[in-house]
Design a protein around this motif. Structure first.
Motif, PDB file in Angstrom:
ATOM      1  N   MET A   5      -5.198  14.495  -0.238  1.00  0.00           N
ATOM      2  CA  MET A   5      -4.956  14.155   1.165  1.00  0.00           C
ATOM      3  C   MET A   5      -4.635  12.677   1.304  1.00  0.00           C
ATOM      4  N   GLN A   6      -5.322  11.826   0.545  1.00  0.00           N
ATOM      5  CA  GLN A   6      -5.056  10.402   0.598  1.00  0.00           C
ATOM      6  C   GLN A   6      -3.663  10.104   0.059  1.00  0.00           C
ATOM      7  N   SER A   7      -3.287  10.717  -1.044  1.00  0.00           N
ATOM      8  CA  SER A   7      -1.970  10.434  -1.601  1.00  0.00           C
ATOM      9  C   SER A   7      -0.867  10.939  -0.687  1.00  0.00           C
ATOM     10  N   SER A   8      -1.091  12.074  -0.005  1.00  0.00           N
ATOM     11  CA  SER A   8      -0.066  12.531   0.928  1.00  0.00           C
ATOM     12  C   SER A   8       0.028  11.575   2.112  1.00  0.00           C
ATOM     13  N   THR A   9      -1.070  10.977   2.501  1.00  0.00           N
ATOM     14  CA  THR A   9      -1.045   9.988   3.574  1.00  0.00           C
ATOM     15  C   THR A   9      -0.258   8.756   3.139  1.00  0.00           C
ATOM     16  N   ILE A  10      -0.453   8.320   1.918  1.00  0.00           N
ATOM     17  CA  ILE A  10       0.291   7.171   1.393  1.00  0.00           C
ATOM     18  C   ILE A  10       1.780   7.504   1.323  1.00  0.00           C
ATOM     19  N   VAL A  11       2.085   8.703   0.883  1.00  0.00           N
ATOM     20  CA  VAL A  11       3.474   9.143   0.827  1.00  0.00           C
ATOM     21  C   VAL A  11       4.075   9.179   2.226  1.00  0.00           C
ATOM     22  N   ASP A  12       3.312   9.667   3.195  1.00  0.00           N
ATOM     23  CA  ASP A  12       3.796   9.707   4.578  1.00  0.00           C
ATOM     24  C   ASP A  12       4.072   8.305   5.110  1.00  0.00           C
ATOM     25  N   VAL A  13       3.165   7.386   4.832  1.00  0.00           N
ATOM     26  CA  VAL A  13       3.343   5.999   5.286  1.00  0.00           C
ATOM     27  C   VAL A  13       4.571   5.389   4.633  1.00  0.00           C
ATOM     28  N   LEU A  14       4.727   5.602   3.334  1.00  0.00           N
ATOM     29  CA  LEU A  14       5.889   5.072   2.628  1.00  0.00           C
ATOM     30  C   LEU A  14       7.175   5.676   3.165  1.00  0.00           C
ATOM     31  N   LEU A  18      10.219   3.518   4.838  1.00  0.00           N
ATOM     32  CA  LEU A  18      11.587   3.561   4.351  1.00  0.00           C
ATOM     33  C   LEU A  18      12.544   4.122   5.395  1.00  0.00           C
ATOM     34  N   ASP A  19      12.079   5.048   6.200  1.00  0.00           N
ATOM     35  CA  ASP A  19      12.927   5.648   7.221  1.00  0.00           C
ATOM     36  C   ASP A  19      13.212   4.678   8.359  1.00  0.00           C
ATOM     37  N   LYS A  20      12.192   3.986   8.829  1.00  0.00           N
ATOM     38  CA  LYS A  20      12.351   3.070   9.960  1.00  0.00           C
ATOM     39  C   LYS A  20      12.701   1.658   9.523  1.00  0.00           C
ATOM     40  N   GLY A  21      12.145   1.240   8.398  1.00  0.00           N
ATOM     41  CA  GLY A  21      12.362  -0.120   7.923  1.00  0.00           C
ATOM     42  C   GLY A  21      11.277  -1.060   8.427  1.00  0.00           C
ATOM     43  N   VAL A  22      11.001  -2.065   7.648  1.00  0.00           N
ATOM     44  CA  VAL A  22       9.997  -3.067   8.012  1.00  0.00           C
ATOM     45  C   VAL A  22      10.597  -4.436   7.742  1.00  0.00           C
ATOM     46  N   VAL A  23      10.428  -5.348   8.671  1.00  0.00           N
ATOM     47  CA  VAL A  23      10.898  -6.713   8.498  1.00  0.00           C
ATOM     48  C   VAL A  23       9.694  -7.631   8.438  1.00  0.00           C
TER      49      VAL A  23
END
Length: 105
Positions: A5-14, A18-23
């Motif tokens: 569950m934690q790794s899927s959460t990390i994958v979701d955050v990543l 990547l989808d929205k982008g971070v500056v």
């Protein structure tokens, strides 16, 4: 079970990053006695390739150190410019020849 569950959460955050982008932006200034000696501007964008292209960042496609397509693009651009310049030169030479013929008559 909890670990997956934690790794899927990390994958979701990543995936969202990547989808929205971070500056991330920051400035570092070094100075002595209110005299600025050095300023470093740091700008970091983390995004997927698709998102980067969407916002107009595609510099890696034209950088000759990163892709062979860039050198092909550069060569094609130079060839096109050379062709336009040759056509222009021929036009000017024809114009000059026509003026000489008119002047001698």
């Amino acid at each position: 079970m909890e670990h997956s569950m934690q790794s899927s959460t990390i994958v979701d955050v990543l995936e969202k990053i990547l989808d929205k982008g971070v500056v991330i932006a920051g400035d570092i200034t070094v100075g002595i006695a209110d005299i600025e000696l050095l300023t470093i501007k740091i700008r970091l964008i983390v995004a997927s390739v698709d998102k980067a292209k969407e916002i107009g960042m595609d510099w890696w496609e034209t950088d000759p150190y990163l892709t062979s397509k860039a050198s092909e693009h550069s060569t094609k651009a130079l060839e096109e410019e050379n062709k336009r310049l040759l056509e222009r030169l021929e036009s000017l030479e024809e114009s000059l020849s026509a003026n000489r013929i008119i002047s001698t008559e």
